[in-house]
Design an enzyme around this catalytic site. Structure first.
Site, short mmCIF file in Angstrom:
data_model
loop_
_atom_site.label_atom_id
_atom_site.label_comp_id
_atom_site.label_asym_id
_atom_site.label_seq_id
_atom_site.Cartn_x
_atom_site.Cartn_y
_atom_site.Cartn_z
N ASP A 46 0.87 -1.20 -0.11
CA ASP A 46 -0.08 -0.06 0.06
C ASP A 46 0.77 1.25 0.00
OD1 ASP A 46 -2.13 -2.00 0.32
OD2 ASP A 46 -2.79 -0.79 2.22
N HIS A 48 4.40 -7.58 0.13
CA HIS A 48 4.13 -8.78 -0.67
C HIS A 48 4.61 -9.13 -1.91
CE1 HIS A 48 0.54 -9.38 2.29
NE2 HIS A 48 0.97 -8.39 2.52
N SER A 66 8.41 3.61 4.79
CA SER A 66 9.57 3.60 4.04
C SER A 66 9.30 3.31 2.35
CB SER A 66 10.59 2.63 4.55
OG SER A 66 11.78 2.67 4.03
#
Length: 228
Positions: free
Chosen positions: A23, A80, A184
């Protein structure tokens, strides 16, 4: 870093589709040209510097594709797989912990090559994949699911761990591969060209699992020469 509820993020399902690994917002996206990667308008950085002078990896990715995703402190912080891949190696490159906010990305040359980072490389049906997890100010930890906590403590030397033994780890597209403990940046590198979605642009908001584009079929792979 709390886990998502099942089916909270639909995962792109086409054979060659690239699933967004996190995200956040797209910081930059495009082709890698002559081993140079776009950081922001008017600023590029060296692929060799990003990968800790892993010259075998540089040769694979030098004309591939990349996408950079910035995670703000409010975003979901697990990372992911954009493609199904088999883990080959994990690298650690020591560095600083500068901010990776847009103000820094647009003004500090080679920012991602200066900060501490963890690099995971995978073999996929679409060629080699590298996920570069860039540390930043206030990032308390970088973890991978196969290794656990990589940093802290900060290391002082570049290191590699080989995972090409008998017990190979295969992670499906959309599977968790790691996490940050604060905002980050993740940079995904693809050996093959990617036909990126026309929607992607700087500051475009993305969700883990959504399709970012389609990867080209893999060309024959050069022999793996091991660590740089």
């Amino acid at each position: 870093t709390r886990a998502l509820k099942p089916a909270a993020r639909p995962i792109a399902s086409g054979d060659t589709e690239i699933a967004c690994p996190a995200d956040g917002r797209v910081s930059a996206v495009g082709r890698i040209r002559h081993a140079r990667v776009l950081q922001a308008k008017g600023i590029e950085y060296s692929l060799a510097d990003l990968l800790g002078q892993d010259h075998e990896a540089v040769s694979r990715f030098s004309d591939g594709s990349f996408v950079t995703v910035y995670l703000s402190p409010r975003d979901y912080h697990r990372l992911h797989m954009p493609l199904t891949g088999t883990l080959l190696r994990q690298g650690y490159v020591p560095g600083r912990l500068w901010s990776v906010g847009q103000h820094a990305v647009r003004s500090l040359n080679g920012l991602f090559t200066r900060n501490e980072r963890v690099i995971a490389q995978f073999d996929t049906d679409q060629g080699r994949l590298a996920l570069v997890l860039v540390g930043a100010i206030n990032v308390a930890a970088i973890e991978t699911v196969w290794h656990g906590l990589v940093t802290p403590p900060q290391g002082r030397t570049l290191s590699h761990i080989d995972y090409t033994g008998e017990q190979r780890m295969k992670l499906e597209r959309g599977a968790e591969m790691g996490r940050f403990n604060m905002g980050s940046t993740l940079i995904a590198l693809f050996e093959q060209p990617v036909d990126w979605s026309d929607q992607l642009d700087c500051e475009f908001p993305v969700k883990m699992g959504q399709s970012l584009g389609r990867a080209a079929s893999a060309a024959p792979k050069p022999a793996d020469s091991g660590h740089a």
